[in-house]
Design a protein around this motif. Sequence first.
Motif, PDB file in Angstrom:
ATOM      1  N   ARG A   1       1.078  -1.089   0.017  1.00 43.66           N
ATOM      2  CA  ARG A   1       0.395   0.665  -0.079  1.00 43.66           C
ATOM      3  C   ARG A   1       1.103   1.050  -0.024  1.00 43.66           C
ATOM      4  O   ARG A   1       1.703   1.693   0.843  1.00 43.66           O
ATOM      5  N   HIS A   2       0.441   2.625  -0.399  1.00 45.73           N
ATOM      6  CA  HIS A   2       1.189   3.586  -0.340  1.00 45.73           C
ATOM      7  C   HIS A   2       0.723   4.334   1.069  1.00 45.73           C
ATOM      8  O   HIS A   2      -0.462   5.413   0.401  1.00 45.73           O
ATOM      9  N   TRP A   3       1.672   3.802   2.213  1.00 43.52           N
ATOM     10  CA  TRP A   3       1.308   4.381   2.814  1.00 43.52           C
ATOM     11  C   TRP A   3       1.612   6.192   2.918  1.00 43.52           C
ATOM     12  O   TRP A   3       2.392   5.972   2.507  1.00 43.52           O
ATOM     13  N   THR A   4       0.757   6.895   3.173  1.00 44.58           N
ATOM     14  CA  THR A   4       0.815   8.297   3.639  1.00 44.58           C
ATOM     15  C   THR A   4       2.146   8.610   4.120  1.00 44.58           C
ATOM     16  O   THR A   4       2.859  10.007   3.370  1.00 44.58           O
ATOM     17  N   GLU A   5       1.862   8.528   5.802  1.00 43.79           N
ATOM     18  CA  GLU A   5       3.132   8.592   6.440  1.00 43.79           C
ATOM     19  C   GLU A   5       4.464   8.513   5.463  1.00 43.79           C
ATOM     20  O   GLU A   5       5.587   9.258   5.317  1.00 43.79           O
ATOM     21  N   SER A   6       4.825   7.146   4.901  1.00 43.58           N
ATOM     22  CA  SER A   6       5.565   6.253   4.366  1.00 43.58           C
ATOM     23  C   SER A   6       6.354   7.583   3.114  1.00 43.58           C
ATOM     24  O   SER A   6       7.674   8.357   3.417  1.00 43.58           O
ATOM     25  N   ARG A   7       5.225   8.120   2.796  1.00 43.12           N
ATOM     26  CA  ARG A   7       5.717   8.921   1.126  1.00 43.12           C
ATOM     27  C   ARG A   7       5.952  10.421   1.387  1.00 43.12           C
ATOM     28  O   ARG A   7       6.786  11.106   1.744  1.00 43.12           O
ATOM     29  N   LEU A   8       5.459  11.054   2.816  1.00 38.66           N
ATOM     30  CA  LEU A   8       5.758  12.324   3.401  1.00 38.66           C
ATOM     31  C   LEU A   8       6.744  12.372   4.915  1.00 38.66           C
ATOM     32  O   LEU A   8       7.938  13.280   4.206  1.00 38.66           O
ATOM     33  N   ILE A   9       7.346  10.817   4.603  1.00 37.52           N
ATOM     34  CA  ILE A   9       8.544  11.338   5.332  1.00 37.52           C
ATOM     35  C   ILE A   9       9.920  11.101   4.688  1.00 37.52           C
ATOM     36  O   ILE A   9      10.719  11.407   4.852  1.00 37.52           O
ATOM     37  N   CYS A  10       9.716   9.932   3.439  1.00 37.23           N
ATOM     38  CA  CYS A  10      10.404  10.156   2.488  1.00 37.23           C
ATOM     39  C   CYS A  10      10.407  11.476   1.591  1.00 37.23           C
ATOM     40  O   CYS A  10      11.731  12.093   1.619  1.00 37.23           O
ATOM     41  N   VAL A  11       9.521  12.291   1.730  1.00 33.18           N
ATOM     42  CA  VAL A  11       9.967  14.031   1.345  1.00 33.18           C
ATOM     43  C   VAL A  11      10.974  14.393   2.357  1.00 33.18           C
ATOM     44  O   VAL A  11      11.306  15.952   1.612  1.00 33.18           O
ATOM     45  N   ALA A  12      10.286  14.752   3.472  1.00 34.94           N
ATOM     46  CA  ALA A  12      10.923  15.322   4.569  1.00 34.94           C
ATOM     47  C   ALA A  12      12.584  14.414   4.853  1.00 34.94           C
ATOM     48  O   ALA A  12      13.077  15.519   5.143  1.00 34.94           O
ATOM     49  N   GLY A  13      12.949  13.403   4.418  1.00 34.89           N
ATOM     50  CA  GLY A  13      13.951  12.827   3.977  1.00 34.89           C
ATOM     51  C   GLY A  13      14.746  13.809   2.818  1.00 34.89           C
ATOM     52  O   GLY A  13      16.171  14.501   3.372  1.00 34.89           O
ATOM     53  N   LEU A  14      14.643  13.557   1.858  1.00 34.16           N
ATOM     54  CA  LEU A  14      14.628  14.458   1.199  1.00 34.16           C
ATOM     55  C   LEU A  14      15.486  16.060   0.972  1.00 34.16           C
ATOM     56  O   LEU A  14      16.207  16.488   0.433  1.00 34.16           O
ATOM     57  N   ARG A  15      14.189  16.699   1.624  1.00 28.94           N
ATOM     58  CA  ARG A  15      14.935  17.691   1.987  1.00 28.94           C
ATOM     59  C   ARG A  15      15.810  18.247   2.212  1.00 28.94           C
ATOM     60  O   ARG A  15      15.866  18.847   2.755  1.00 28.94           O
ATOM     61  N   ALA A  16      15.701  16.971   3.651  1.00 31.01           N
ATOM     62  CA  ALA A  16      16.904  17.301   5.315  1.00 31.01           C
ATOM     63  C   ALA A  16      18.097  17.252   4.077  1.00 31.01           C
ATOM     64  O   ALA A  16      19.080  17.822   4.804  1.00 31.01           O
ATOM     65  N   VAL A  17      17.819  16.123   3.340  1.00 34.13           N
ATOM     66  CA  VAL A  17      19.204  15.716   2.639  1.00 34.13           C
ATOM     67  C   VAL A  17      20.112  17.048   1.569  1.00 34.13           C
ATOM     68  O   VAL A  17      20.898  17.711   1.762  1.00 34.13           O
ATOM     69  N   CYS A  18      18.762  17.428   1.364  1.00 35.44           N
ATOM     70  CA  CYS A  18      19.360  18.843   0.364  1.00 35.44           C
ATOM     71  C   CYS A  18      19.811  19.976   1.176  1.00 35.44           C
ATOM     72  O   CYS A  18      21.100  20.886   0.764  1.00 35.44           O
ATOM     73  N   ALA A  19      19.288  20.273   1.928  1.00 33.70           N
ATOM     74  CA  ALA A  19      19.237  21.506   3.085  1.00 33.70           C
ATOM     75  C   ALA A  19      20.857  20.710   3.998  1.00 33.70           C
ATOM     76  O   ALA A  19      21.832  21.982   4.571  1.00 33.70           O
ATOM     77  N   ALA A  20      20.885  19.230   4.104  1.00 39.25           N
ATOM     78  CA  ALA A  20      22.506  19.512   5.400  1.00 39.25           C
ATOM     79  C   ALA A  20      24.007  19.478   3.352  1.00 39.25           C
ATOM     80  O   ALA A  20      24.910  19.103   4.286  1.00 39.25           O
ATOM     81  N   GLY A  21      23.330  20.136   2.452  1.00 44.97           N
ATOM     82  CA  GLY A  21      24.476  19.567   1.496  1.00 44.97           C
ATOM     83  C   GLY A  21      24.430  18.502   0.771  1.00 44.97           C
ATOM     84  O   GLY A  21      25.899  18.421  -0.170  1.00 44.97           O
ATOM     85  N   ALA A  22      23.709  18.392   0.569  1.00 44.43           N
ATOM     86  CA  ALA A  22      23.681  17.444  -0.543  1.00 44.43           C
ATOM     87  C   ALA A  22      24.672  17.662  -1.848  1.00 44.43           C
ATOM     88  O   ALA A  22      24.490  18.823  -2.427  1.00 44.43           O
ATOM     89  N   PRO A  23      25.097  17.338  -3.370  1.00 42.19           N
ATOM     90  CA  PRO A  23      25.896  17.204  -4.395  1.00 42.19           C
ATOM     91  C   PRO A  23      25.554  18.794  -4.945  1.00 42.19           C
ATOM     92  O   PRO A  23      24.198  18.147  -5.441  1.00 42.19           O
ATOM     93  N   ALA A  24      25.447  19.291  -5.424  1.00 46.55           N
ATOM     94  CA  ALA A  24      24.389  20.307  -6.547  1.00 46.55           C
ATOM     95  C   ALA A  24      24.184  19.049  -7.746  1.00 46.55           C
ATOM     96  O   ALA A  24      23.410  19.720  -7.650  1.00 46.55           O
TER      97      ALA A  24
END
Length: 190
Positions: A1-24
């Motif tokens: 199933r496409h659990w909403t919480e799992s999908r939203l936490i992936c969004v948060a993770g991707l944004r956190a990695v970018c904010a932490a200085g992901a490769p340009a």
Amino acid sequence: RHWTESRLICVAGLRAVCAAGAPARRMTEWTALADAVLADTAARSVHPGGWWRRAPDDDRTDAALLLPPLRGAPAWDDPRTVATVHAVESELVEDNFLFRFRHQPGTLADAEGAFLLCGFVMALAKHQQGDQLAAVRYFERNRSACGPPGLYSEEYDVQQRQMRGNLPQAFVHAVFLEAAARLAKPWRER
């Protein structure tokens, strides 16, 4: 199933990695992926009442949906986040203890105990939204559910006032410590 919480936490993770200085070279790609996942999730997983539901085919609310805004996606003041906090509070709270989701009609405690982790997450959510009094009430109520050595189990039986489930539960202790530290100062000062 496409659990909403799992999908939203992936969004948060991707944004956190970018904010932490992901490769340009990857930041644009990951930001676009986060935006696409959020847009798709919003299109399929928002209840007609305006809150995030468990999954596109499951209209129930879920206390796990309080965690993604704490981690940065969606925003704490997003109307869906605010509505989710209210829906969780009206559907899943008993005596300031929080149940993960409603398994069946009837009393929440008929299916399982309250999840202490969820109670501390609700304290953080209320704090994030500026309701300090409610945050402290949730924190103190759930803090009181530890055993004699000061350890927390996974669940708490609200009716019998006793611990249930795994003991000790590491995730509960981690969120308890986070809540204790965060509630000491206004959220925006962090």
